[in-house]
Design an enzyme around this catalytic site. Structure first.
Site, PDB file in Angstrom:
ATOM      1  N   ALA A 185       3.640  -1.720   4.211  1.00  0.00           N
ATOM      2  CA  ALA A 185       2.741  -2.398   4.725  1.00  0.00           C
ATOM      3  C   ALA A 185       2.799  -4.077   4.531  1.00  0.00           C
ATOM      4  CB  ALA A 185       1.305  -2.143   4.663  1.00  0.00           C
ATOM      5  N   ASP A 213      -3.111  -1.982  10.012  1.00  0.00           N
ATOM      6  CA  ASP A 213      -3.443  -1.254   8.780  1.00  0.00           C
ATOM      7  C   ASP A 213      -3.799  -2.777   7.970  1.00  0.00           C
ATOM      8  OD1 ASP A 213      -2.345   0.929   8.131  1.00  0.00           O
ATOM      9  OD2 ASP A 213      -0.636   0.576   6.770  1.00  0.00           O
ATOM     10  N   LYS A 257       0.547  -1.208  -0.239  1.00  0.00           N
ATOM     11  CA  LYS A 257      -0.077  -0.318   0.233  1.00  0.00           C
ATOM     12  C   LYS A 257       0.609   1.090   0.077  1.00  0.00           C
ATOM     13  CE  LYS A 257       0.668   1.312   4.338  1.00  0.00           C
ATOM     14  NZ  LYS A 257       1.630   2.302   4.940  1.00  0.00           N
ATOM     15  N   VAL A 276      11.227  -4.476   3.780  1.00  0.00           N
ATOM     16  CA  VAL A 276      10.474  -4.342   5.068  1.00  0.00           C
ATOM     17  C   VAL A 276      11.082  -3.742   5.482  1.00  0.00           C
ATOM     18  CG1 VAL A 276      11.052  -6.483   7.435  1.00  0.00           C
ATOM     19  CG2 VAL A 276      11.015  -7.454   5.036  1.00  0.00           C
TER      20      VAL A 276
HETATM   21  C1  LIG Z   1       1.924   4.274   9.685  1.00  0.00           C
HETATM   22  C2  LIG Z   1       1.054   3.209   9.113  1.00  0.00           C
HETATM   23  C3  LIG Z   1       0.177   4.584   8.057  1.00  0.00           C
HETATM   24  O1  LIG Z   1      -0.201   3.749   7.037  1.00  0.00           O
HETATM   25  O2  LIG Z   1       1.615   2.512   8.129  1.00  0.00           O
HETATM   26  P1  LIG Z   1       3.592   1.705   8.053  1.00  0.00           P
HETATM   27  O3  LIG Z   1       4.552   2.950   7.981  1.00  0.00           O
HETATM   28  O4  LIG Z   1       3.498   1.371   9.903  1.00  0.00           O
HETATM   29  O5  LIG Z   1       3.295   1.411   6.671  1.00  0.00           O
HETATM   30  C4  LIG Z   1       0.099   3.143   9.788  1.00  0.00           C
HETATM   31  O6  LIG Z   1      -0.665   3.514  10.906  1.00  0.00           O
HETATM   32  C5  LIG Z   1       0.661   2.435  10.909  1.00  0.00           C
HETATM   33  O7  LIG Z   1       0.280   0.625  10.946  1.00  0.00           O
HETATM   34  P2  LIG Z   1       0.345  -0.509  11.350  1.00  0.00           P
HETATM   35  O8  LIG Z   1       2.154  -0.368  10.724  1.00  0.00           O
HETATM   36  O9  LIG Z   1      -0.462  -1.982  11.028  1.00  0.00           O
HETATM   37  O10 LIG Z   1       0.840  -0.384  13.378  1.00  0.00           O
HETATM   38  P3  LIG Z   1       0.389  -1.377  13.879  1.00  0.00           P
HETATM   39  O11 LIG Z   1       0.877  -2.375  13.906  1.00  0.00           O
HETATM   40  O12 LIG Z   1      -1.002  -1.128  14.849  1.00  0.00           O
HETATM   41  O13 LIG Z   1       1.539  -0.592  15.437  1.00  0.00           O
HETATM   42  C6  LIG Z   1       2.251  -0.231  15.077  1.00  0.00           C
HETATM   43  C7  LIG Z   1       2.818   0.744  16.175  1.00  0.00           C
HETATM   44  O14 LIG Z   1       2.668   1.689  16.535  1.00  0.00           O
HETATM   45  C8  LIG Z   1       1.708   2.916  16.256  1.00  0.00           C
HETATM   46  N1  LIG Z   1       0.694   3.597  16.002  1.00  0.00           N
HETATM   47  C9  LIG Z   1       0.178   3.120  15.022  1.00  0.00           C
HETATM   48  C10 LIG Z   1      -1.211   3.411  14.522  1.00  0.00           C
HETATM   49  C11 LIG Z   1      -1.827   4.339  14.986  1.00  0.00           C
HETATM   50  N2  LIG Z   1      -2.993   4.385  14.131  1.00  0.00           N
HETATM   51  N3  LIG Z   1      -1.133   5.168  16.047  1.00  0.00           N
HETATM   52  C12 LIG Z   1       0.009   4.593  16.348  1.00  0.00           C
HETATM   53  O15 LIG Z   1      -0.180   4.848  17.360  1.00  0.00           O
HETATM   54  C13 LIG Z   1       1.494   2.646  17.564  1.00  0.00           C
HETATM   55  O16 LIG Z   1       2.877   2.900  19.057  1.00  0.00           O
HETATM   56  C14 LIG Z   1       1.645   0.884  17.852  1.00  0.00           C
HETATM   57  O17 LIG Z   1       2.256   0.507  19.046  1.00  0.00           O
HETATM   58  N1  LIG Z   2       5.021 -10.895   6.394  1.00  0.00           N
HETATM   59  C1  LIG Z   2       5.988 -10.398   7.265  1.00  0.00           C
HETATM   60  N2  LIG Z   2       6.841  -9.774   5.864  1.00  0.00           N
HETATM   61  C2  LIG Z   2       7.556  -8.577   6.883  1.00  0.00           C
HETATM   62  N3  LIG Z   2       7.631  -8.079   8.016  1.00  0.00           N
HETATM   63  C3  LIG Z   2       7.441  -9.042   8.443  1.00  0.00           C
HETATM   64  C4  LIG Z   2       6.591  -9.880   8.306  1.00  0.00           C
HETATM   65  N4  LIG Z   2       5.940 -10.608   9.482  1.00  0.00           N
HETATM   66  C5  LIG Z   2       6.776  -9.517  11.069  1.00  0.00           C
HETATM   67  N5  LIG Z   2       7.253  -9.429  10.053  1.00  0.00           N
HETATM   68  C6  LIG Z   2       7.813  -7.541  10.913  1.00  0.00           C
HETATM   69  O1  LIG Z   2       6.927  -5.974  11.121  1.00  0.00           O
HETATM   70  C7  LIG Z   2       7.692  -5.219  10.898  1.00  0.00           C
HETATM   71  C8  LIG Z   2       7.100  -3.935   9.628  1.00  0.00           C
HETATM   72  O2  LIG Z   2       7.676  -5.066   8.751  1.00  0.00           O
HETATM   73  P1  LIG Z   2       6.253  -4.201   7.153  1.00  0.00           P
HETATM   74  O3  LIG Z   2       5.060  -4.744   7.718  1.00  0.00           O
HETATM   75  O4  LIG Z   2       7.390  -4.592   6.485  1.00  0.00           O
HETATM   76  O5  LIG Z   2       6.712  -2.778   7.815  1.00  0.00           O
HETATM   77  P2  LIG Z   2       5.583  -1.388   7.973  1.00  0.00           P
HETATM   78  O6  LIG Z   2       5.745  -1.180   8.790  1.00  0.00           O
HETATM   79  O7  LIG Z   2       6.943  -0.794   7.722  1.00  0.00           O
HETATM   80  O8  LIG Z   2       5.123  -1.015   6.355  1.00  0.00           O
HETATM   81  C9  LIG Z   2       9.477  -5.418  10.511  1.00  0.00           C
HETATM   82  O9  LIG Z   2      10.071  -5.209  11.496  1.00  0.00           O
HETATM   83  C10 LIG Z   2       9.107  -7.600  10.182  1.00  0.00           C
HETATM   84  O10 LIG Z   2      10.146  -8.114  11.281  1.00  0.00           O
END
Ligand SMILES: C[C@@](CO)(OP(=O)(O)O)[C@H](O)COP(=O)(O)OP(=O)(O)OC[C@H]1O[C@@H](n2ccc(N)nc2=O)[C@H](O)[C@@H]1O
Ligand SMILES: Nc1ncnc2c1ncn2[C@@H]1O[C@H](COP(=O)(O)OP(=O)(O)O)[C@@H](O)[C@H]1O
Length: 284
Positions: A100, A136, A10, A95
């Site tokens: 996501a 996400d 995404k 990763v």
């Molecule tokens: C920033 C975003 C944007 O799409 O994506 P990524 O950069 O991770 O891909 C998301 O909000 C990330 O979603 P996701 O990666 O699923 O987060 P989660 O596992 O639920 O949370 C990881 C940590 O991020 C923080 N968190 C997450 C989502 C949110 N709305 N508020 C938060 O403060 C919290 O500290 C949580 O412990």
């Molecule tokens: N199937 C998976 N693929 C990638 N990373 C994973 C997976 N399962 C757990 N993880 C862990 O989740 C963390 C976040 O990975 P990822 O989902 O790729 O990143 P983001 O949240 O930035 O989009 C990494 O530190 C990784 O070790």
């Protein structure tokens, strides 16, 4: 029996944070869409009551920390499934990149195991289960283009993102989502991007307006921690991308490009100083 699922990455076309909640999560408004860069999952039935994860990628956890493992475990426990499964992850999504990858693998595992184990769960039920695994994951269950609110799990599908090319570049640094949210001062955000204006641009199929309305309040934190992300953004703009933004918590930067003729120049220009560059289509 085997099931196969594609797990696309995404990007966040806009990401705003409204405030920090008492539960520690942040209340967000995001417009999210999928791009054609995907992991592939092969799910094979096992007679033994166990979950095995394998992958060609040497840099992800293969135990209970893997989000696909957690998805299988959740379904097994919640629905009393006694069969086991071997999930092979063919990783293509970088990763910890803000794309996501792990969440999409978890969502694909929920979809695939729902079929493999004939659980008959609806998309809404899979999204609810997904929310237990990560913010996400619900979006990744159904994909498309959507407005996400709450902590990211409340979804309103909107019209497809206008067809375009998406050039993605991931600098060689790992960013922790928790750290980025942790360092954000939600009460001190200078400019909030507008979910409403981005939604209108997408609904109108107005590619230039989409490019003009890109915005992500997490950039402020990640760009300060890693100035090379800012340099990557500037390079993409210089090379001619129509709109440029960091995805999620980063560090991946994406450029939206309408003309195919421009894509090779941007791709080759970025490859000069960044190893992980991808040129893909938006997914409709
Ligand atoms: C920033 C975003 C944007 O799409 O994506 P990524 O950069 O991770 O891909 C998301 O909000 C990330 O979603 P996701 O990666 O699923 O987060 P989660 O596992 O639920 O949370 C990881 C940590 O991020 C923080 N968190 C997450 C989502 C949110 N709305 N508020 C938060 O403060 C919290 O500290 C949580 O412990
Ligand atoms: N199937 C998976 N693929 C990638 N990373 C994973 C997976 N399962 C757990 N993880 C862990 O989740 C963390 C976040 O990975 P990822 O989902 O790729 O990143 P983001 O949240 O930035 O989009 C990494 O530190 C990784 O070790």
């Amino acid at each position: 029996m085997k099931m196969y699922e594609k797990a696309p990455a995404k990007i966040n076309l806009m990401l705003d944070v409204l405030h920090k909640r008492p539960d520690g999560f942040h209340e967000v408004e995001m417009i999210m869409t999928m791009v054609d860069l995907a992991d592939r999952l092969e799910m094979s039935e096992l007679r033994r009551d166990t979950i095995i994860i394998s992958s060609q990628a040497g840099y992800i956890p293969l135990d209970e920390k893997n989000l696909a493992f957690q998805a299988a475990k959740l379904l097994k426990e919640r629905y009393g499934v006694k069969q086991g499964v071997h999930i092979h992850l063919d990783k293509k999504i970088p990763v910890a990149a803000g794309l996501a990858g792990g969440s999409s693998d978890a969502a694909a595992a929920l979809r695939g195991l729902n079929r493999l184990w004939q659980l008959g769960l609806s998309s809404e039920e899979l999204q609810e289960l997904g929310a237990e695994l990560g913010s996400d994951v619900p979006f990744c269950v159904t994909g498309g283009t959507a407005l996400a609110t709450g902590r990211g799990e409340k979804l309103t599908p909107i019209a497809s993102m206008p067809q375009c090319w998406v050039v993605l570049a991931k600098p060689p640094i790992n960013v922790s989502t928790a750290e980025v949210y942790g360092k954000l001062r939600a009460d001190r955000i200078a400019v909030h991007p507008s979910a409403r204006l981005m939604q209108e641009a997408v609904e109108a199929g107005d590619f230039q307006a989409v490019c003009g309305r890109l915005g992500n309040v997490l950039e402020e934190v990640t760009l300060k921690l890693h100035p090379e992300v800012q340099q990557l953004k500037e390079a993409m703009i210089r090379l001619g991308a129509d709109g440029v933004l960091m995805s999620g918590s980063g560090p991946t930067v994406f450029g939206l490009v309408s003309k195919q003729s421009k894509v090779a120049r941007i791709y080759n220009g970025l490859r000069g100083f960044c190893k992980e560059v991808y040129a893909v289509r938006s997914l409709t």
